[in-house]
Design a protein around this motif. Structure first.
Motif, PDB file in Angstrom:
ATOM      1  N   LEU A 141      31.863  48.009-115.266  1.00  0.00           N
ATOM      2  CA  LEU A 141      32.575  48.542-114.105  1.00  0.00           C
ATOM      3  C   LEU A 141      32.838  47.430-113.105  1.00  0.00           C
ATOM      4  O   LEU A 141      32.064  46.474-112.997  1.00  0.00           O
ATOM      5  N   ASN A 142      33.929  47.561-112.366  1.00  0.00           N
ATOM      6  CA  ASN A 142      34.303  46.571-111.359  1.00  0.00           C
ATOM      7  C   ASN A 142      34.224  47.215-109.977  1.00  0.00           C
ATOM      8  O   ASN A 142      35.047  48.065-109.645  1.00  0.00           O
ATOM      9  N   PRO A 143      33.228  46.853-109.160  1.00  0.00           N
ATOM     10  CA  PRO A 143      33.091  47.484-107.841  1.00  0.00           C
ATOM     11  C   PRO A 143      34.240  47.184-106.891  1.00  0.00           C
ATOM     12  O   PRO A 143      34.463  47.924-105.933  1.00  0.00           O
ATOM     13  N   ASP A 144      35.005  46.120-107.179  1.00  0.00           N
ATOM     14  CA  ASP A 144      36.126  45.743-106.314  1.00  0.00           C
ATOM     15  C   ASP A 144      37.453  46.372-106.748  1.00  0.00           C
ATOM     16  O   ASP A 144      38.431  46.319-106.004  1.00  0.00           O
ATOM     17  N   GLU A 145      37.495  46.921-107.952  1.00  0.00           N
ATOM     18  CA  GLU A 145      38.771  47.400-108.505  1.00  0.00           C
ATOM     19  C   GLU A 145      38.543  48.748-109.207  1.00  0.00           C
ATOM     20  O   GLU A 145      38.159  48.774-110.381  1.00  0.00           O
ATOM     21  N   PRO A 146      38.770  49.863-108.505  1.00  0.00           N
ATOM     22  CA  PRO A 146      38.487  51.181-109.105  1.00  0.00           C
ATOM     23  C   PRO A 146      39.303  51.486-110.358  1.00  0.00           C
ATOM     24  O   PRO A 146      38.852  52.251-111.205  1.00  0.00           O
ATOM     25  N   LYS A 147      40.498  50.925-110.472  1.00  0.00           N
ATOM     26  CA  LYS A 147      41.330  51.197-111.645  1.00  0.00           C
ATOM     27  C   LYS A 147      41.798  49.869-112.225  1.00  0.00           C
ATOM     28  O   LYS A 147      42.640  49.184-111.664  1.00  0.00           O
ATOM     29  N   VAL A 148      41.204  49.511-113.364  1.00  0.00           N
ATOM     30  CA  VAL A 148      41.529  48.244-114.026  1.00  0.00           C
ATOM     31  C   VAL A 148      42.357  48.520-115.277  1.00  0.00           C
ATOM     32  O   VAL A 148      42.007  49.385-116.090  1.00  0.00           O
TER      33      VAL A 148
ATOM     34  N   SER B  99      36.854  53.903-112.175  1.00  0.00           N
ATOM     35  CA  SER B  99      35.545  54.150-111.587  1.00  0.00           C
ATOM     36  C   SER B  99      35.704  54.687-110.173  1.00  0.00           C
ATOM     37  O   SER B  99      36.786  54.637-109.581  1.00  0.00           O
ATOM     38  N   VAL B 100      34.615  55.201-109.652  1.00  0.00           N
ATOM     39  CA  VAL B 100      34.583  55.674-108.274  1.00  0.00           C
ATOM     40  C   VAL B 100      33.331  55.097-107.619  1.00  0.00           C
ATOM     41  O   VAL B 100      32.266  55.021-108.250  1.00  0.00           O
ATOM     42  N   GLY B 101      33.479  54.654-106.407  1.00  0.00           N
ATOM     43  CA  GLY B 101      32.360  54.026-105.719  1.00  0.00           C
ATOM     44  C   GLY B 101      31.954  54.765-104.466  1.00  0.00           C
ATOM     45  O   GLY B 101      32.757  55.469-103.847  1.00  0.00           O
ATOM     46  N   LYS B 102      30.695  54.636-104.112  1.00  0.00           N
ATOM     47  CA  LYS B 102      30.210  55.178-102.852  1.00  0.00           C
ATOM     48  C   LYS B 102      29.152  54.238-102.301  1.00  0.00           C
ATOM     49  O   LYS B 102      28.578  53.424-103.019  1.00  0.00           O
ATOM     50  N   ARG B 103      28.925  54.320-101.009  1.00  0.00           N
ATOM     51  CA  ARG B 103      27.949  53.465-100.359  1.00  0.00           C
ATOM     52  C   ARG B 103      26.648  54.246-100.148  1.00  0.00           C
ATOM     53  O   ARG B 103      26.659  55.400 -99.705  1.00  0.00           O
TER      54      ARG B 103
END
Length: 549
Positions: free
Chosen positions: A120-127, A287-291
């Motif tokens: 997964l890429n935390p900087d790029e949700p859709k690669v 991916s989807v990210g949360k803090r």
């Protein structure tokens, strides 16, 4: 059985003379105190102390209250005990990631969790990355070690294919470090993606089925003060590990077969050379990210020496564990899924707390100041220690050494300890001399193939130029079997709880050993030094004073 009064009185009179004299200044370490700390931290109420969880927060408050009661100085944020860290938690969506190879046999695709594990890429949700493929051997570059796997290869804008691990015969700790730098090296040469292929050795050490068990875990990284998620190699937009069907397609029509490459890599010093592969790859992942937030706990015991108190020794242990396991289809309603982490690493925190107690209550305070660090996010990739080492409570140049406590195996009466990394600095003889009066020996790394030196929190201090060791109970006196049984059983499993036959006397002994080590570091006239010509000292502290080996 009752003892007659006269015999009891005689025993009371004779017993003190029969015991070795103990100075009033010598601290006492008890099995009960160690057990009490672990009982609380490994309780089901804390639900496995996962990073960012309420259970970990409760554990952090417990450690902070212990520090407070001992009169330590808070060294967290804004004069408090807690150093708050923001983490980016990146998870998969319900759209499966896909790897597609285009080669001599046409297009072939694999979804994540089958014969490919897509990162997964935390900087790029859709690669959605497509690029040509280049095989780069192990993908390592280091002039000192005579390694330059990118020589003569053009990988700019391409996806590199690397072998896992490092060349046979390379020192394990240096090899493990260099292996961990592959993404940064690839990025430096202009690559945009990476695929990882097993060697014969790595297949034995970590079979594909075992790798799949961790395939769907969220990705964690710490967020810096500028709000950006920390990524070691942001230029590598996508990465994946691949299994045999994918490997066969990757090397179809290649100048050298994967079988020949693996045979060469399995020889001591074998360094397969790279070449362009016939085809390209497309990696698609969403991916989807949360803090989430989770704290380190930091306390300082000021030193007593007017000059040396400006130098700091760090005693660290990770407070987090892995939380609650996902339910399996065949689980019964009462199946225990809480990973209590009694030995990993409530026992390490208990040791840290008991050493802090002994130091704080000693009539003779240590000469150097001591930082007691209970870190978070170790199980997510040494993240809390990495954040602290980059954002320390004091300038990092004033930190002279670190001893890390991670998973002491208190299941047998240990007679030796292992200080992973002891061969790189004068910390080695300091540790050996400190525990010698306890008839404890310092043993060499018994499992160098595992690269333990780069797999615990102390390594984050090494990367900032600080001499450091990771201390564990050794393989002597039944230790090898105990370690083997634990790693193959209760490790990272609900079985690591208070139902184990924990030897609490061994716990008290381990606490005393670490008190002696920390005290020796704090009281010696000279601070620990890297050895001359040491790989890690030269890499991370090139201008520091060095000691003759």
């Amino acid at each position: 059985m009752k003892t007659p009064f006269a015999l009891a009185a005689m025993t009371a009179l004779l017993l003190p003379a029969a015991l070795p004299a103990r100075s009033a200044a010598d601290p006492v370490f008890t099995a009960a105190a160690m057990r009490a700390h672990v009982e609380f931290l490994a309780d089901d109420l804390l639900q496995g102390r996962d990073t960012g969880s309420e259970g970990h927060e409760i554990a952090a408050r417990y450690v902070a209250s212990q520090f407070d009661g001992l009169g330590l100085k808070p060294a967290g944020d804004a004069g408090g005990w807690l150093q708050r860290i923001a983490f980016q938690q990146t998870e998969r969506t319900n759209i499966p990631a896909v790897l597609t190879l285009t080669g001599p046999a046409g297009d072939k695709s694999w979804t994540h969790g089958t014969d490919v594990i897509v990162g997964l890429n935390p900087d790029e949700p859709k690669v959605d990355l497509s690029a040509p493929l280049v095989f780069v051997g192990y993908g390592i570059e280091n002039a000192r070690m005579g390694l330059n796997d990118y020589a003569g290869l053009d990988v700019k804008g391409k996806i590199v294919v690397t072998l896992r691990g490092y060349p046979k015969g390379l020192p394990s700790e240096e090899g493990a470090h260099l292996s961990a730098t592959k993404a940064k090296v690839a990025e430096a040469h202009g690559a945009v993606g990476m695929l990882s292929v097993a060697t014969l050795q790595s297949m034995k050490a970590r079979p594909w089925a075992r790798m799949l068990t961790f395939a769907n875990e969220p990705d964690f990284t710490w967020v810096d003060t500028d709000g950006q998620a920390h990524v070691d190699a942001p230029g590598i937009r996508a990465a994946a590990s691949v299994n045999e069907p994918v490997v066969a397609a990757l090397f179809a029509g290649a100048p050298q077969s994967i079988a020949a490459i693996r045979k060469q890599a399995d020889k001591p010093g074998g360094k397969p050379r790279g070449f362009a592969l016939k085809g390209s790859a497309r990696i698609q992942v969403e991916s989807v990210g949360k803090r989430v937030a989770s704290p380190n706990v930091v306390g300082i015991l000021p030193g007593s020496d007017p000059v040396l108190q400006r130098e700091y020794v760090v005693l660290s242990a990770h407070l987090d564990h892995i939380g609650i396991s996902e339910a399996k289809p065949d689980d019964k309603p009462d199946t225990d899924r809480i990973n209590n982490g009694a030995l990993d690493n409530a026992a390490g925190i208990a040791t840290l707390l008991e050493v802090a107690r002994a130091m704080a209550l000693s009539p003779e305070k240590p000469r150097r100041s001591i930082i007691f660090l209970a870190s978070t996010g170790e199980e997510k990739g040494l993240l809390g220690a990495d954040y602290f080492a980059r954002h320390p409570a004091v300038p990092v140049r004033q930190i002279v050494g670190n001893v890390d406590l991670d998973m002491p195996l208190l299941l047998y009466p240990f007679t030796d300890v292992i200080a992973f990394g002891a061969n790189h600095s004068t910390l080695g003889p300091i540790v050996a001399n400190a525990v010698a009066p306890m008839t404890i020996k310092l043993s060499p790394d018994p499992m160098p193939q595992e690269g333990i030196f780069v797999r615990s929190d102390h390594y984050m201090f090494v990367k900032q130029g600080v001499p450091a060791v990771f201390l564990a109970t050794g393989f002597a006196n039944g230790g090898e079997k105990a370690w083997g049984d634990f790693l193959g059983g209760a490790y990272h499993h609900p079985g690591d709880d208070m139902n184990q036959k924990i030897d609490w006397n061994a716990g008290a002994r381990f606490a005393e050993a670490n008190y002696r080590i920390t005290r020796a570091l704090a009281d010696s006239d000279a601070a620990p030094l890297w050895y001359q010509a040491d790989f890690f000292g030269d890499t991370f502290a090139p201008n520091a004073k060095k000691a003759a080996h």
